[in-house]
Write a protein that holds these residues in place. Sequence first.
Motif, PDB file in Angstrom:
ATOM      1  N   LEU A 135     112.699  17.933  59.830  1.00 12.09           N
ATOM      2  CA  LEU A 135     111.983  16.691  60.127  1.00 12.09           C
ATOM      3  C   LEU A 135     112.463  16.065  61.434  1.00 12.09           C
ATOM      4  CD1 LEU A 135     111.765  15.129  56.566  1.00 12.09           C
ATOM      5  CD2 LEU A 135     109.909  16.104  57.903  1.00 12.09           C
ATOM      6  N   ILE A 136     113.764  16.138  61.698  1.00 10.34           N
ATOM      7  CA  ILE A 136     114.288  15.596  62.949  1.00 10.34           C
ATOM      8  C   ILE A 136     113.717  16.359  64.142  1.00 10.34           C
ATOM      9  CG2 ILE A 136     116.402  15.401  64.340  1.00 10.34           C
ATOM     10  CD1 ILE A 136     117.843  14.613  61.736  1.00 10.34           C
ATOM     11  N   VAL A 137     113.636  17.688  64.020  1.00  8.54           N
ATOM     12  CA  VAL A 137     113.066  18.496  65.107  1.00  8.54           C
ATOM     13  C   VAL A 137     111.596  18.133  65.326  1.00  8.54           C
ATOM     14  CG1 VAL A 137     112.401  20.848  65.748  1.00  8.54           C
ATOM     15  CG2 VAL A 137     114.694  20.403  64.882  1.00  8.54           C
ATOM     16  N   ILE A 138     110.831  18.008  64.246  1.00  8.13           N
ATOM     17  CA  ILE A 138     109.408  17.650  64.352  1.00  8.13           C
ATOM     18  C   ILE A 138     109.261  16.276  65.016  1.00  8.13           C
ATOM     19  CG2 ILE A 138     107.337  17.037  63.024  1.00  8.13           C
ATOM     20  CD1 ILE A 138     107.806  20.013  63.160  1.00  8.13           C
ATOM     21  N   ILE A 139     110.063  15.313  64.584  1.00 10.81           N
ATOM     22  CA  ILE A 139     109.991  13.968  65.171  1.00 10.81           C
ATOM     23  C   ILE A 139     110.365  14.021  66.648  1.00 10.81           C
ATOM     24  CG2 ILE A 139     111.078  11.673  65.149  1.00 10.81           C
ATOM     25  CD1 ILE A 139     111.198  11.978  62.063  1.00 10.81           C
ATOM     26  N   GLY A 140     111.378  14.818  66.986  1.00  8.13           N
ATOM     27  CA  GLY A 140     111.775  14.961  68.393  1.00  8.13           C
ATOM     28  C   GLY A 140     110.669  15.553  69.240  1.00  8.13           C
ATOM     29  N   ILE A 141     110.011  16.593  68.734  1.00  7.26           N
ATOM     30  CA  ILE A 141     108.909  17.224  69.467  1.00  7.26           C
ATOM     31  C   ILE A 141     107.756  16.238  69.642  1.00  7.26           C
ATOM     32  CG2 ILE A 141     107.110  18.998  69.305  1.00  7.26           C
ATOM     33  CD1 ILE A 141     109.248  20.809  67.990  1.00  7.26           C
ATOM     34  N   MET A 142     107.421  15.516  68.574  1.00 10.77           N
ATOM     35  CA  MET A 142     106.327  14.549  68.659  1.00 10.77           C
ATOM     36  C   MET A 142     106.665  13.427  69.651  1.00 10.77           C
ATOM     37  SD  MET A 142     105.240  14.384  64.643  1.00 10.77           S
ATOM     38  CE  MET A 142     104.190  12.986  64.848  1.00 10.77           C
ATOM     39  N   THR A 143     107.906  12.986  69.646  1.00 10.84           N
ATOM     40  CA  THR A 143     108.325  11.949  70.586  1.00 10.84           C
ATOM     41  C   THR A 143     108.253  12.465  72.013  1.00 10.84           C
ATOM     42  OG1 THR A 143     109.795  11.019  68.910  1.00 10.84           O
ATOM     43  CG2 THR A 143     110.202  10.353  71.170  1.00 10.84           C
ATOM     44  N   PHE A 144     108.702  13.696  72.232  1.00  6.72           N
ATOM     45  CA  PHE A 144     108.649  14.304  73.565  1.00  6.72           C
ATOM     46  C   PHE A 144     107.210  14.385  74.071  1.00  6.72           C
ATOM     47  CE2 PHE A 144     108.241  18.107  76.240  1.00  6.72           C
ATOM     48  CZ  PHE A 144     109.112  17.761  77.278  1.00  6.72           C
TER      49      PHE A 144
END
Length: 196
Positions: A135-144
């Motif tokens: 979930l942290i990776v997904i949130i990071g990608i979406m934020t990027f």
Amino acid sequence: MDKNSNKYTIGDYSFSNKSDYERALKEKETISYIAANTNMADMKSVLKVYNRAVEKKSFQTVLGLEFVRNMRKSLINSGIVSNDTIQTVPVPPGTTVKPKTGGEGITASMAEKYKLAYENERASRIIRNMAIVFLIVIIGIMTFITYNSKYSVFTYFTDYKTNMENELVDKYQDWKNQLEAKEKELNEREKAIKNK
């Protein structure tokens, strides 16, 4: 609470007052926590728990003392320590403990049960941690992606509407210039064909 005798009971034990009963409940929770977070089949781990419980005198009720006594028996039966080298179970003043007959400490089935509970807890912890990382990776990608986008949450409070209108006007202006250049080129070709 046993309604017939008006005493506080936990399993096979009844307590004469509420404070002893509540202490026994806390020790029961502690025992459950230890069983879930310690590999009870690993006698070195059991020895560490046993030594800590004896040194700190963590258990004061019959439930806790029985648990510590069972760990002691299991350690002696495993051969990791001898009866002469292991500390005895400390009994608090005013407590009478009658030894159980036929008890052999932590039996193989109990050890297997503790081991299974430990492995289940460990597996669920691993799965939970993997889900959190995912979930942290997904949130990071979406934020990027959102941050790098011209029109996103990060640019909402800026002049994004004006910028969009200017871009649209610029695009139409480019098309107009391209069309005029093509039209001029066609007119020149037409004049060249007529002059021949």
